[in-house]
Design an enzyme around this catalytic site. Structure first.
Site, short mmCIF file in Angstrom:
data_model
loop_
_atom_site.label_atom_id
_atom_site.label_comp_id
_atom_site.label_asym_id
_atom_site.label_seq_id
_atom_site.Cartn_x
_atom_site.Cartn_y
_atom_site.Cartn_z
N CYS A 39 0.83 -1.21 0.00
CA CYS A 39 0.00 0.00 0.00
C CYS A 39 0.86 1.26 0.00
O CYS A 39 0.65 2.17 -0.80
CB CYS A 39 -0.92 -0.03 1.22
SG CYS A 39 -1.88 1.47 1.41
N CYS A 90 -1.64 1.62 -3.05
CA CYS A 90 -2.62 2.68 -2.81
C CYS A 90 -2.05 4.09 -2.79
O CYS A 90 -2.55 4.98 -3.49
CB CYS A 90 -3.31 2.47 -1.47
SG CYS A 90 -3.51 0.77 -0.96
N LYS A 111 -0.07 5.21 -5.99
CA LYS A 111 -1.07 5.17 -7.07
C LYS A 111 -1.99 6.39 -7.00
O LYS A 111 -2.25 7.05 -8.00
CB LYS A 111 -1.86 3.86 -6.96
CG LYS A 111 -2.92 3.60 -8.00
CD LYS A 111 -4.26 4.25 -7.73
CE LYS A 111 -4.84 3.98 -6.39
NZ LYS A 111 -5.29 2.61 -6.18
N TYR A 133 -8.99 -3.58 -11.09
CA TYR A 133 -8.65 -2.28 -10.49
C TYR A 133 -7.39 -1.67 -11.10
O TYR A 133 -7.38 -0.51 -11.52
CB TYR A 133 -8.33 -2.46 -9.00
CG TYR A 133 -9.46 -2.70 -8.06
CD1 TYR A 133 -9.97 -1.66 -7.30
CD2 TYR A 133 -9.98 -3.97 -7.86
CE1 TYR A 133 -10.97 -1.87 -6.37
CE2 TYR A 133 -10.98 -4.20 -6.93
CZ TYR A 133 -11.47 -3.14 -6.19
OH TYR A 133 -12.45 -3.36 -5.27
N GLU A 172 -7.15 1.68 -13.40
CA GLU A 172 -6.57 2.88 -12.77
C GLU A 172 -5.34 3.35 -13.55
O GLU A 172 -5.17 4.55 -13.81
CB GLU A 172 -6.20 2.58 -11.31
CG GLU A 172 -7.45 2.42 -10.44
CD GLU A 172 -7.12 2.08 -8.99
OE1 GLU A 172 -5.98 1.66 -8.69
OE2 GLU A 172 -8.03 2.25 -8.14
N HIS A 218 -26.74 21.31 -1.66
CA HIS A 218 -26.95 21.79 -3.01
C HIS A 218 -25.95 22.89 -3.36
O HIS A 218 -25.71 23.76 -2.53
CB HIS A 218 -28.37 22.35 -3.14
CG HIS A 218 -28.73 22.71 -4.53
ND1 HIS A 218 -28.92 21.76 -5.52
CD2 HIS A 218 -28.92 23.91 -5.11
CE1 HIS A 218 -29.22 22.39 -6.65
NE2 HIS A 218 -29.23 23.68 -6.43
N GLU A 276 -25.89 14.88 -3.77
CA GLU A 276 -27.28 15.10 -3.34
C GLU A 276 -28.25 14.25 -4.17
O GLU A 276 -29.38 13.99 -3.74
CB GLU A 276 -27.68 16.58 -3.42
CG GLU A 276 -27.85 17.12 -4.82
CD GLU A 276 -28.33 18.58 -4.82
OE1 GLU A 276 -29.24 18.91 -4.07
OE2 GLU A 276 -27.76 19.36 -5.62
P1 NDP Z 1 -8.04 -8.00 -10.32
O1 NDP Z 1 -8.20 -9.33 -9.72
O2 NDP Z 1 -8.88 -6.86 -9.88
O3 NDP Z 1 -8.20 -8.09 -11.89
C1 NDP Z 1 -7.43 -8.98 -12.66
C2 NDP Z 1 -7.81 -8.77 -14.10
O4 NDP Z 1 -6.91 -9.47 -14.94
C3 NDP Z 1 -9.21 -9.24 -14.43
O5 NDP Z 1 -9.78 -8.35 -15.32
C4 NDP Z 1 -8.96 -10.60 -15.08
O6 NDP Z 1 -9.92 -10.92 -16.04
C5 NDP Z 1 -7.64 -10.35 -15.77
N1 NDP Z 1 -6.84 -11.56 -15.94
C6 NDP Z 1 -6.58 -12.50 -15.00
N2 NDP Z 1 -5.77 -13.45 -15.52
C7 NDP Z 1 -5.54 -13.11 -16.80
C8 NDP Z 1 -4.81 -13.71 -17.86
N3 NDP Z 1 -4.13 -14.83 -17.68
N4 NDP Z 1 -4.78 -13.08 -19.05
C9 NDP Z 1 -5.47 -11.94 -19.24
N5 NDP Z 1 -6.18 -11.33 -18.27
C10 NDP Z 1 -6.23 -11.91 -17.08
O7 NDP Z 1 -6.48 -7.71 -10.15
P2 NDP Z 1 -5.62 -6.39 -10.17
O8 NDP Z 1 -4.27 -6.89 -10.56
O9 NDP Z 1 -6.24 -5.31 -10.96
O10 NDP Z 1 -5.64 -5.95 -8.65
C11 NDP Z 1 -5.30 -6.87 -7.62
C12 NDP Z 1 -6.07 -6.59 -6.36
O11 NDP Z 1 -5.53 -5.44 -5.74
C13 NDP Z 1 -7.55 -6.29 -6.57
O12 NDP Z 1 -8.34 -7.42 -6.58
C14 NDP Z 1 -7.86 -5.40 -5.41
O13 NDP Z 1 -8.28 -6.22 -4.35
C15 NDP Z 1 -6.54 -4.73 -5.08
N6 NDP Z 1 -6.53 -3.34 -5.53
C16 NDP Z 1 -7.41 -2.44 -4.99
C17 NDP Z 1 -7.41 -1.13 -5.42
C18 NDP Z 1 -8.39 -0.16 -4.84
O14 NDP Z 1 -8.99 -0.46 -3.80
N7 NDP Z 1 -8.60 1.00 -5.47
C19 NDP Z 1 -6.48 -0.65 -6.42
C20 NDP Z 1 -5.62 -1.67 -6.93
C21 NDP Z 1 -5.66 -2.95 -6.50
P3 NDP Z 1 -11.34 -11.59 -15.69
O15 NDP Z 1 -12.22 -10.48 -15.21
O16 NDP Z 1 -11.79 -12.15 -17.00
O17 NDP Z 1 -11.08 -12.64 -14.67
#
Ligand code: NDP
Length: 454
Positions: A42, A47, A50, A176, A180, A434, A439
């Site tokens: 983080c 976080c 980022k 995410y 982002e 407002h 709102e």
């Molecule tokens: P996520 O689990 O959110 O998303 C992973 C993405 O990668 C999905 O869209 C998935 O597709 C895709 N994917 C998975 N495997 C493959 C593959 N082999 N080839 C192509 N695409 C693939 O992971 P992130 O890495 O974005 O983030 C990790 C975690 O970190 C999040 O789950 C979250 O908990 C945390 N995080 C939170 C944030 C916040 O609170 N603002 C910011 C950043 C991270 P599909 O949907 O088809 O499975």
């Protein structure tokens, strides 16, 4: 004393630091080991940096939109290295604060890789420590698919320390991090393409918000390639060329994979200590954070449940209150609010319309889609979308979703109301502020017609 410590924590990220400080505050003798800088993902590669990047990127829109309010300026420019230096100074400050917090609460720090020797013994470098209990709080690491050419790509870890911004980037993933960073790079002037394997990114979030975000990102100039898979990546000149599964290709100077994260459990000696892992490598725990080795506990991303910093810190507090504070503390995992810091934000708490229907609930859906006041004078065309999902059986608000500026800030407050069991009537009886976007949450009068809401 039978053991050197009462609690030895492995990993000084959000969860590990909070648990250790709390345990020490209750009088436990606590040691903590960390291989990298204090604060974990983080603080160092998640976080915090980022969000700073999101702010940096947002000035792109701010400068452009200021013209609508009578401002003229001769063109703004962004210097990546200056930003990185300032960001790194702030992160170093936070690393120091984390150290001070641990020291001041009486936790003993050990720098280095910790490896379990057995269920009560940890080796850090060449030193051995025994502890009555051990807490695994080692978080997660980026999980990159093993495709030919994977050695050419970066993960979000490296994105924070690039020597220079690329001219063109391809970001792979639809979660995410991918969404982002697509907004970040595009805002900083990088030609950005997001490649996602499914038909619409951010699976699990509200469909209307996901569709509007698609439009918003496209309007900002991000190229979104859905239903697209990369088969391999090769060097091409000074950049890279990705061959797509359907036979096409895309080129860029940098490829970043954001395809999920996996629990950081390799090489920790967990198996030797009798700690069972699931098939993704996450530590299996009971509802008191206890692993199959009863002296070993785990919290946060290493358990791969709700991978969010505030959840890890809440777990750290609940665990140590139970173990050392004599309290019956538990984390309430219902209605965890979350926000994707996309441009604009996508904030959510509770059930989506789709999920509520899947659960067989009788719901009313309230929706408001409009141009925020600010953008009546800008040429941006940015729209906002707010949605409430209400359980018809008891009038409870069971879901709130928002795509729009500062949705993270707004949804946090809505989450408190939902935690308190707010009904739609409570929302209706609340006076709005407002003029704000928020709102709208208290002025939605008519639900979507049943037939279109189905
Ligand atoms: P996520 O689990 O959110 O998303 C992973 C993405 O990668 C999905 O869209 C998935 O597709 C895709 N994917 C998975 N495997 C493959 C593959 N082999 N080839 C192509 N695409 C693939 O992971 P992130 O890495 O974005 O983030 C990790 C975690 O970190 C999040 O789950 C979250 O908990 C945390 N995080 C939170 C944030 C916040 O609170 N603002 C910011 C950043 C991270 P599909 O949907 O088809 O499975």
């Amino acid at each position: 004393m039978k053991y050197d410590y009462d609690l030895f924590t492995i990993g000084a990220g959000s969860g590990g630091v909070r648990a250790s400080r709390f345990a020490a505050g209750f009088g436990a003798r606590v040691g903590i080991a960390e291989l990298g800088p204090l604060g974990g993902t983080c603080v160092n590669v998640g976080c915090v940096p980022k969000k700073l990047l999101v702010y940096a990127a947002h000035y792109h829109d701010d400068f452009a939109e200021s013209r609508g309010f009578g401002w003229t300026h001769s063109g703004a420019s962004f210097t990546w290295r200056e930003f990185v230096a300032r960001k790194d100074a702030e992160i170093a400050r936070l690393n120091r604060i984390y150290g001070e917090l641990l020291d001041n609460s009486g936790v003993t720090r050990h720098a280095g890789r910790a490896v379990l020797q057995d269920a009560h013994t940890v080796k850090v470098g060449d030193r051995i420590f025994t502890s009555e209990r051990i807490l695994i709080a080692t978080g997660g690491v980026p999980d990159l698919p093993e495709i030919p050419g994977a050695e050419h790509v970066i993960s979000s870890n490296e994105a924070f320390h690039l020597e220079a911004l690329p001219r063109r980037i391809v970001i792979v993933g639809g979660g995410y991090i991918a969404v982002e960073f697509a907004g970040i790079f595009q805002g900083l002037g990088v030609e950005t393409t997001l490649v996602y394997r499914g038909p619409l990114f951010l699976r699990g979030f509200d469909t209307d918000c996901r569709k509007l975000l698609t439009a918003e990102m496209t309007r900002r100039g991000i190229r979104l390639l859905f239903d697209t898979r990369i088969a391999q990546i090769k060097v091409a000149g000074k950049g890279y060329r990705a061959g797509l599964a359907d036979g096409g290709h895309i080129e860029a100077d940098l490829f970043m994979y954001a395809t999920g994260r996996r629990p950081n459990t390799q090489g920790l000696g967990l198996e030797a200590a009798g700690v069972k892992l699931n098939d993704k490598g996450a530590v299996l725990i009971n509802d008191e954070y206890q692993s199959s080795a009863h002296s070993i506990y785990a919290i946060g991303d290493v358990t791969d449940r709700h991978n969010l910093t505030p959840v890890a810190t809440a777990e750290g507090m609940a665990l140590t209150r139970r173990l050392y504070g004599g309290m019956n503390a538990r984390v309430d995992y219902s209605n965890i609010p979350t926000c994707i810091f996309s441009q604009p934000n996508l904030g959510a708490v509770g059930l989506t319309e789709e999920e509520a229907r899947r659960q067989g609930r009788r719901i009313a859906v309230y929706k408001s889609d409009f141009t925020p006041l600010k953008h009546t004078l800008t040429e941006s065309g940015e729209e906002a979308l707010l949605k409430l999902i209400v359980d018809r059986d008891n009038d409870r608000v069971i879901g709130a979703h928002m795509l729009g500026a500062e949705a993270g800030e707004i949804i946090q407050g809505i989450a408190v109301a939902m935690k308190a069991g707010a009904t739609k009537r409570h929302f209706d009886e609340t006076i709005g502020i407002h003029p704000t976007t928020a709102e709208e949450f208290v002025t939605m009068r008519e639900p979507e017609p049943e037939e279109t809401a189905q």
